[in-house]
Design a protein around this motif. Sequence first.
Motif, PDB file in Angstrom:
ATOM      1  N   ASP A   1       0.781  -1.266  -0.175  1.00  0.00           N
ATOM      2  CA  ASP A   1      -0.010   0.033  -0.041  1.00  0.00           C
ATOM      3  C   ASP A   1       0.703   1.186   0.020  1.00  0.00           C
ATOM      4  O   ASP A   1       1.679   1.356   0.766  1.00  0.00           O
TER       5      ASP A   1
ATOM      6  N   VAL B   1       4.403   2.763  -5.704  1.00  0.00           N
ATOM      7  CA  VAL B   1       4.055   2.997  -6.954  1.00  0.00           C
ATOM      8  C   VAL B   1       5.071   2.083  -7.939  1.00  0.00           C
ATOM      9  O   VAL B   1       6.258   2.137  -7.733  1.00  0.00           O
TER      10      VAL B   1
ATOM     11  N   ALA C   1      -0.772  -5.592  -7.876  1.00  0.00           N
ATOM     12  CA  ALA C   1      -2.211  -4.829  -7.560  1.00  0.00           C
ATOM     13  C   ALA C   1      -2.764  -5.406  -6.404  1.00  0.00           C
ATOM     14  O   ALA C   1      -3.521  -4.642  -5.833  1.00  0.00           O
TER      15      ALA C   1
ATOM     16  N   HIS D   1       0.094   0.753  -6.392  1.00  0.00           N
ATOM     17  CA  HIS D   1      -0.631   1.497  -7.765  1.00  0.00           C
ATOM     18  C   HIS D   1       0.525   1.046  -8.887  1.00  0.00           C
ATOM     19  O   HIS D   1       1.769   1.388  -8.730  1.00  0.00           O
TER      20      HIS D   1
ATOM     21  N   CYS E   1      -9.001  -5.283 -12.706  1.00  0.00           N
ATOM     22  CA  CYS E   1      -9.841  -4.487 -11.639  1.00  0.00           C
ATOM     23  C   CYS E   1     -11.104  -5.232 -11.446  1.00  0.00           C
ATOM     24  O   CYS E   1     -11.766  -5.145 -10.470  1.00  0.00           O
TER      25      CYS E   1
ATOM     26  N   LYS F   1      -5.366  -0.519  -8.006  1.00  0.00           N
ATOM     27  CA  LYS F   1      -4.916   0.551  -8.569  1.00  0.00           C
ATOM     28  C   LYS F   1      -4.051   0.382  -9.764  1.00  0.00           C
ATOM     29  O   LYS F   1      -2.889   0.346  -9.702  1.00  0.00           O
TER      30      LYS F   1
ATOM     31  N   GLU G   1      -3.166   1.278 -14.117  1.00  0.00           N
ATOM     32  CA  GLU G   1      -3.544   2.272 -15.244  1.00  0.00           C
ATOM     33  C   GLU G   1      -2.454   2.021 -16.264  1.00  0.00           C
ATOM     34  O   GLU G   1      -1.537   0.996 -15.970  1.00  0.00           O
TER      35      GLU G   1
ATOM     36  N   LEU H   1       3.837  11.512  -8.828  1.00  0.00           N
ATOM     37  CA  LEU H   1       3.886  10.151  -7.869  1.00  0.00           C
ATOM     38  C   LEU H   1       5.174  10.094  -7.684  1.00  0.00           C
ATOM     39  O   LEU H   1       6.119  10.393  -8.281  1.00  0.00           O
TER      40      LEU H   1
END
Length: 326
Positions: free
Chosen positions: A41, A44, A63, A68, A87, A94, A96, A120
Motif C-alpha cells: 500500500d 507505485v 495490484a 499502484h 480491476c 489501482k 492504469e 507520484l
Amino acid sequence: MLSAIRSHLLPVIKLYLLGLKVLLAQLFSRCFRLPVMPRQDGKVAIVTGGSRGIGYEVVRHMARLGAHVIIGGRNEQEGLAAVRKICEEYKEAKVEFMKLDLASLQSVRQFVQCFREQDLPLNILVNNAGVMLLPEGRTEDGFEQHFAVNYLGHFLLTWLLLDTLKNSGKCGHFSRVVNVSSSAHRVSEIRLNDLNSSQCYSAHAAYCHSKLAQLLFSSHLHQELQRGGFPLSSCAVDPGIVDTALYRHLWTPLCMALSVIARLLFWTPAQGAATILYSALSPDLEGENGGGYWANGRREMTTPPAFDPQLQLSLWETSLQLLGLQ
C-alpha cells in the motif's frame, strides 16, 4: 562464404543448445514458489510490457498487494483490456495503462513526462518488455531492434526515472529496479564497435547480445548506486523458459511444435513471474542484498563478461553517448 555461414549458424546452435540445457534443468528441479509478500500500500510501480505474459502476472500480483501499478506498453487496446481484467478480479486495484513504445526514444521521453505530471513517487521499476528473433530491421532512431527495445529503451527509461526512484527510497525501504534478462546472455559477447549488429546480422545473436547488455547495465547501475549511498538497488532476473508469445518469430514449423511442447514443459507466466516479484518485493533483498543476477528464486553467478567492470563502464558510457545524455 564459410565465415558468413559460421556467423549465422553458430549463434543458432549455441542458443538452442543452451535452451535445451535450461529446459532439462527446469524439468528436473522444483520451480520457485513465491512466499507470502508484504502489503505494498502506498507504493507505485511501473512494469513495462505488463499487458500480457509474465508482465501481466507481475502487475496482477502487485495490484493484489495494494500497489499502484502503471503498465507501460505500446498496444493501448491490449493494455486497457489488462487493466479491466485486473480491476474486475480485485475491486480495489489501482492499475492504469500508459503508452510506451521502447523502440522509440521519443515515446520513452513522452512516457516519463506524462508520469512526472502525475507527481507520484516511484518505488519499483520492472524493465520486463522484450522482443526476440525479429528479422533484421532498424527503429526510427536507427538502432537494431533487439538492442533498442530490450536494452537501450530501458536504459533511457531508467536513466530518466533515476531521480524519482532515488527520492522515493529510504533506509529500510529501498526503491528497486528489476531488469528481466535471460540465460541467453551466457552465449553472447558485447561488440562495442558494432552494437547495431551491422557487420553480420543474426537474429539469434542480436537477441543474446541485447540480454547481455541488459545484465551489464543492471550490475553497473547497482554498483554506482551503492557507491553513491542512494536508497535504490538494481538487479537482473532470468524468469526461465516460459510459455509466452516471445517465441512467435521462430521458424514456423518449429514454432508450431513448440506451442504444443510449451504447454507441457515450459513454466507458466505466473511461475516465471515469481522470481521477478521476489526481487521487487521481498524484505530479504533490502538494500545491498538486492543486487545481482537471480534465477528460480536464487542469486546465481554467471559468465565472466557480465561482471567485467571495464566492459560495464565502456557499455555505460557508450550508451550515454548514443542517447545524447553526456
